[in-house]
Design a protein around this motif. Sequence first.
Motif, PDB file in Angstrom:
ATOM      1  N   GLY A 152       0.561   4.048 -13.397  1.00  0.00           N
ATOM      2  CA  GLY A 152       1.650   3.409 -13.831  1.00  0.00           C
ATOM      3  C   GLY A 152       1.769   1.954 -14.061  1.00  0.00           C
ATOM      4  O   GLY A 152       2.415   1.516 -15.105  1.00  0.00           O
ATOM      5  N   GLU A 153       1.033   1.218 -13.483  1.00  0.00           N
ATOM      6  CA  GLU A 153       1.062  -0.263 -13.713  1.00  0.00           C
ATOM      7  C   GLU A 153       0.293  -0.569 -15.077  1.00  0.00           C
ATOM      8  O   GLU A 153       0.944  -1.392 -15.962  1.00  0.00           O
ATOM      9  N   TRP A 154      -0.672   0.190 -15.674  1.00  0.00           N
ATOM     10  CA  TRP A 154      -1.266   0.343 -16.978  1.00  0.00           C
ATOM     11  C   TRP A 154      -0.256   0.679 -18.072  1.00  0.00           C
ATOM     12  O   TRP A 154      -0.105  -0.205 -19.129  1.00  0.00           O
ATOM     13  N   ASP A 155       0.630   1.629 -17.711  1.00  0.00           N
ATOM     14  CA  ASP A 155       1.681   2.044 -18.995  1.00  0.00           C
ATOM     15  C   ASP A 155       2.651   0.869 -18.800  1.00  0.00           C
ATOM     16  O   ASP A 155       3.174   0.803 -20.017  1.00  0.00           O
ATOM     17  N   ARG A 156       2.962   0.306 -17.805  1.00  0.00           N
ATOM     18  CA  ARG A 156       4.233  -0.674 -17.921  1.00  0.00           C
ATOM     19  C   ARG A 156       3.517  -1.932 -18.726  1.00  0.00           C
ATOM     20  O   ARG A 156       4.215  -2.647 -19.483  1.00  0.00           O
ATOM     21  N   LEU A 157       2.390  -2.339 -18.291  1.00  0.00           N
ATOM     22  CA  LEU A 157       1.620  -3.456 -18.844  1.00  0.00           C
ATOM     23  C   LEU A 157       1.743  -3.435 -20.452  1.00  0.00           C
ATOM     24  O   LEU A 157       1.722  -4.232 -21.235  1.00  0.00           O
ATOM     25  N   THR A 158       1.007  -2.163 -20.615  1.00  0.00           N
ATOM     26  CA  THR A 158       0.927  -1.844 -22.257  1.00  0.00           C
ATOM     27  C   THR A 158       2.365  -1.957 -23.013  1.00  0.00           C
ATOM     28  O   THR A 158       2.445  -2.440 -23.890  1.00  0.00           O
ATOM     29  N   ALA A 159       3.241  -1.303 -22.073  1.00  0.00           N
ATOM     30  CA  ALA A 159       4.717  -1.356 -22.876  1.00  0.00           C
ATOM     31  C   ALA A 159       5.222  -2.517 -22.957  1.00  0.00           C
ATOM     32  O   ALA A 159       5.619  -2.787 -24.308  1.00  0.00           O
ATOM     33  N   ALA A 160       5.028  -3.474 -21.957  1.00  0.00           N
ATOM     34  CA  ALA A 160       5.480  -4.808 -22.018  1.00  0.00           C
ATOM     35  C   ALA A 160       4.796  -5.772 -23.107  1.00  0.00           C
ATOM     36  O   ALA A 160       5.368  -6.537 -24.020  1.00  0.00           O
TER      37      ALA A 160
END
Length: 571
Positions: free
Chosen positions: A120-128
């Motif tokens: 979840g953290e990785w997906d949010r970081l990538t999207a941001a």
Amino acid sequence: MAGWQSFLAEAFAWRTGPSGGLRTLTSAQRCWDFIVQWTYFLQDLGQRASRPEILSERHVQALFDDESGTDLGRYALTTALRSLFAHEQLAGRIPEAAMSALNRTIPKPRQAPVGGYSTGEWDRLTAAARADTARIARRIRAGEDLLRRFRTASSELSIEDRARGEVLDTVASTGVVPAYNGLPSAQERRDLAAQLFLTWRDVAPILVLLGIASGRNGETLKELPAKHRRLDDRAVELEVIKRRRGPRRWFQTVTWEIGPPNRELHTAGGTYLLLLELTQRSRDMCGSSAALCFWRNGHRAGIAATKDEHWAPFEQSLGLANDINPTKWARVRTPALRADAAEDGREPPFLQVNFNRIKTITDARRTKQMGGHLPSAAKTNTMQVLFTSYLAADEPTRDWAEEVMAEALVDAERAALQAHQAALQSRGGAPTVIPGPVSAELLREAGLDEEAASGLAGGELDTAWTACADHDQHPVTKTACEDSFLDCLHCGNCLVTREHLPRLVALADALLKRREQMNELAWWKRYGPAWVAVKRDILAKFDPAEIAAARAQQPPHDALLDLVEAAWERP
């Protein structure tokens, strides 16, 4: 320590010279710091070694025993001194006993590796990072579009756009952002410059996205060159710098996929070309060959409202990396990036973003894609560095690896059972097991004639661990048996009585010991069928009391397993 000054100056000159191995200002300054630290250490010793010629093993041992610093600090100092004093031009200046003590192998203190991010953290970081980079690109491209329309068809613009286009035309031509006399605040200067140039606050999301797409560490990304070669508009080829590889091993040619135009922020090559596009004007102004060039407010440096506000900071020092601060970017952006929610319901903390963690997760994801095969996954580091510095500390990767290993072991155990069952079908069935005391009646019930029963009772039919009803009549070949004694466990001619139990228990223990010496999957492939036969088809048919009695009588070491295998096959 005046007696050391000439020697240390000469050593420093050799260490930072063409053949010395130190190639950057930062590494030279670090070496100088070690020299200063060494002289202060010598000065503080009770009986000082005032000259290199009288340095003794006792002085070096005092360095090892010094508790004023950290283990990592002592290790770094010792390693630096070893490299300083090792040059051939300095041979003999330090006594041999002292050099031998200094060259002693000492283990490097282990630093806790940096873990990665959850899914979840990785997906949010990538999207941001992707969203902010797209926003930056739209902003600069909008400024470029207004400038183009002003230069080609200014009469079609509104009064407001024409006035703004005139300012942008001057800024683009000269590279100079007007000073405070025309703009009341530093923020307005930044806002004006940001219409055509990259700024400090834009660097973090772009480098984060490039790190995500390329899997390269922060140092390499900061030193990316602008020079590249396009390969049929499908990839870019460029030469990157990977430090800490030793002299003459810094440079590496990489090829990054570009991808389709609408997917430029999903590939390393597309993001790299976008970076070059957004930094082109600043690069032209400062004349740098680096990919990362941008505008900064030069008020404090005394260069405000000049072309010198355009620069390539990492050509001067990688130490400016702290000014990027991706964690601050993650905190101040809207919405802010946060870690996963805590189980107690409290608000999760802000996400800590750094390039080590980004590289950890990219390496972990690539390792998963390679099925855990480290030689294939080791892209920018050795297998050892990949595991100890990146994979070992990443909890999701450890969980995944444990799951993969558990599944693999289940598959290996199932394969061993299938191999055992297939051998039984082709060799006349399972071994004949005669539990309890051996009697003529039990032997006749097992289908043995008088001669075979007599031979079994007298031990004349014994092989390594069991007995054979007819050695001259193999169930498959119908000739004399030439199989390994381990294959007896899958043969219909195999006979097992209580007298064989001590040796079979010893065999089971020997197989377990081999399991500790071998790769788990290799063990199941090689010894798994024999293990299944002993545990499921033989020992399971005896009661626990018989097994316990046999264990008390088993030999201390099963030498038979070594004898039945060729020497080159032993683990």
